[in-house]
Design an enzyme around this catalytic site. Structure first.
Site, PDB file in Angstrom:
ATOM      1  N   THR A   1       0.866  -1.183   0.000  1.00 36.49           N
ATOM      2  CA  THR A   1       0.000   0.000   0.000  1.00 36.49           C
ATOM      3  C   THR A   1       0.900   1.229   0.000  1.00 36.49           C
ATOM      4  O   THR A   1       2.062   1.138   0.371  1.00 36.49           O
ATOM      5  CB  THR A   1      -0.879  -0.039   1.278  1.00 36.49           C
ATOM      6  OG1 THR A   1      -1.937  -0.947   1.057  1.00 36.49           O
ATOM      7  CG2 THR A   1      -1.468   1.307   1.650  1.00 36.49           C
TER       8      THR A   1
ATOM      9  N   ASP B   1      -8.695   1.147   6.661  1.00 35.29           N
ATOM     10  CA  ASP B   1      -8.477   2.399   7.390  1.00 35.29           C
ATOM     11  C   ASP B   1      -8.129   3.577   6.488  1.00 35.29           C
ATOM     12  O   ASP B   1      -8.326   4.740   6.872  1.00 35.29           O
ATOM     13  CB  ASP B   1      -7.306   2.210   8.359  1.00 35.29           C
ATOM     14  CG  ASP B   1      -6.024   1.824   7.590  1.00 35.29           C
ATOM     15  OD1 ASP B   1      -6.029   0.750   6.940  1.00 35.29           O
ATOM     16  OD2 ASP B   1      -5.059   2.598   7.609  1.00 35.29           O
TER      17      ASP B   1
ATOM     18  N   THR C   1      -0.254   2.348   7.732  1.00 32.78           N
ATOM     19  CA  THR C   1      -0.383   1.172   6.865  1.00 32.78           C
ATOM     20  C   THR C   1      -0.405  -0.074   7.752  1.00 32.78           C
ATOM     21  O   THR C   1       0.119  -0.055   8.861  1.00 32.78           O
ATOM     22  CB  THR C   1       0.756   1.106   5.826  1.00 32.78           C
ATOM     23  OG1 THR C   1       0.565  -0.040   4.990  1.00 32.78           O
ATOM     24  CG2 THR C   1       2.131   1.016   6.469  1.00 32.78           C
TER      25      THR C   1
ATOM     26  N   VAL D   1     -13.928  -2.171   3.540  1.00 34.09           N
ATOM     27  CA  VAL D   1     -13.258  -0.871   3.579  1.00 34.09           C
ATOM     28  C   VAL D   1     -12.215  -0.900   4.695  1.00 34.09           C
ATOM     29  O   VAL D   1     -12.519  -1.305   5.819  1.00 34.09           O
ATOM     30  CB  VAL D   1     -14.262   0.271   3.866  1.00 34.09           C
ATOM     31  CG1 VAL D   1     -13.545   1.622   3.866  1.00 34.09           C
ATOM     32  CG2 VAL D   1     -15.387   0.264   2.836  1.00 34.09           C
TER      33      VAL D   1
END
Ligand code: ASP
Length: 274
Positions: free
Chosen positions: A160, A190, A209, A188
């Site tokens: 990410t 954070d 992350t 979904v």
């Protein structure tokens, strides 16, 4: 002093470090903090090595749904579960700047993106297809811990992207993700939730992350932000990360005079100062 900090997720892939360094240096040439963090995230969304934009993780059902957000003090824009766009972070920026809303999700986010000229783009890569196939095979054979077990995510987290910056007296943060590996459609994390995966205010900017569910449980980004100024930034980040025990997590943060990147797994990242 001005700063930019980029991270490339919790990832053991060594090649990501060099890319993060290059993108941090290039993005730091932008004139504002917001331009810099958005540029940094666009670089990483367009790089298929990262789990954001092209190269995003594929969900259990075979689809890709992406989340992205941008934040500056007093303003926020995010897209949730957006599909078939090249740069979710640019759509999030449009939500912040060109819509009366702060978050758009699903079909509405896609429709908004098309209206604003974001062309259809298929983010699926052969590597992501292979990763999903391998993971499903290993899950079915019982070789992997049960899905939703933190040690499952430990093996399949990563890549990410996020950026925070302080440039000419302004803070900004941006984040983009294809989510953790093999999640349910509609899940979904954070990243697009203000205060959890991202926060930016007058004192600084923070991006997280790791396992989104755990980060949301603790509203991690705001917890760190709210302590800025009380003690050294690095110490605040380290203490908050320690609270996660062995649950994989990482953060990047900037204040007016400090920059930090702290994680409990390898997290490719780069800090540039001037
Ligand atoms: N935090 C992201 C999510 O849960 C994933 C990651 O950082 O790798 O969606």
């Amino acid at each position: 002093m001005d700063f930019i900090v980029l991270h490339g997720g919790l990832s053991k892939r060594e090649e990501l470090q060099k890319h993060v360094e290059k993108y941090a240096e290039l993005a730091f040439e932008e004139p504002t903090a917001l331009d810099a963090v958005v540029k940094a995230v666009v670089f990483m969304e367009d790089d298929p090595l990262y789990n954001a934009g092209t190269g995003s993780n594929i969900r259990v059902d075979g689809s890709i749904q992406m989340d992205a957000a941008v934040m500056v003090p007093g303003d926020f824009g995010a897209v949730i579960n957006i599909e078939n766009v090249k740069n979710p972070v640019l759509v999030a920026l449009d939500v912040m700047k060109k819509s009366p809303h702060m978050i758009l999700a699903g079909d509405g986010a896609i429709e908004f993106a098309r209206k604003l000229g974001h062309a259809p783009h298929n983010p699926i890569t052969a590597a992501a297809v292979e990763k999903r196939k391998r993971t499903l095979e290993r899950l079915r054979s019982g070789e992997l811990p049960e899905y939703y077990n933190p040690s499952f995510f430990k093996e399949f987290l990563g890549d990410t992207v996020g950026a925070v910056a302080y440039i000419n007296g302004e803070f900004a943060a941006a984040v983009s993700t294809g989510g953790t590996s093999l999640t349910l459609r509609g899940r979904v994390g954070d990243s697009p939730i203000p205060g959890s995966g991202i926060y930016c205010g007058d004192k600084g900017a923070v991006v997280a992350t790791g396992i989104g569910e755990e980060i949301m449980r603790r509203t991690l980004a705001y917890r760190i932000y709210s302590q800025i100024g009380d003690r050294p930034l690095e110490e605040i980040c380290r203490e908050e990360i320690e609270r996660f025990g062995d649950i994989p997590v990482g953060v990047i943060a900037v204040s007016e005079n400090e920059a930090a990147a702290v994680s409990n797994m390898i997290m490719p990242h780069h800090i540039v100062r001037r």
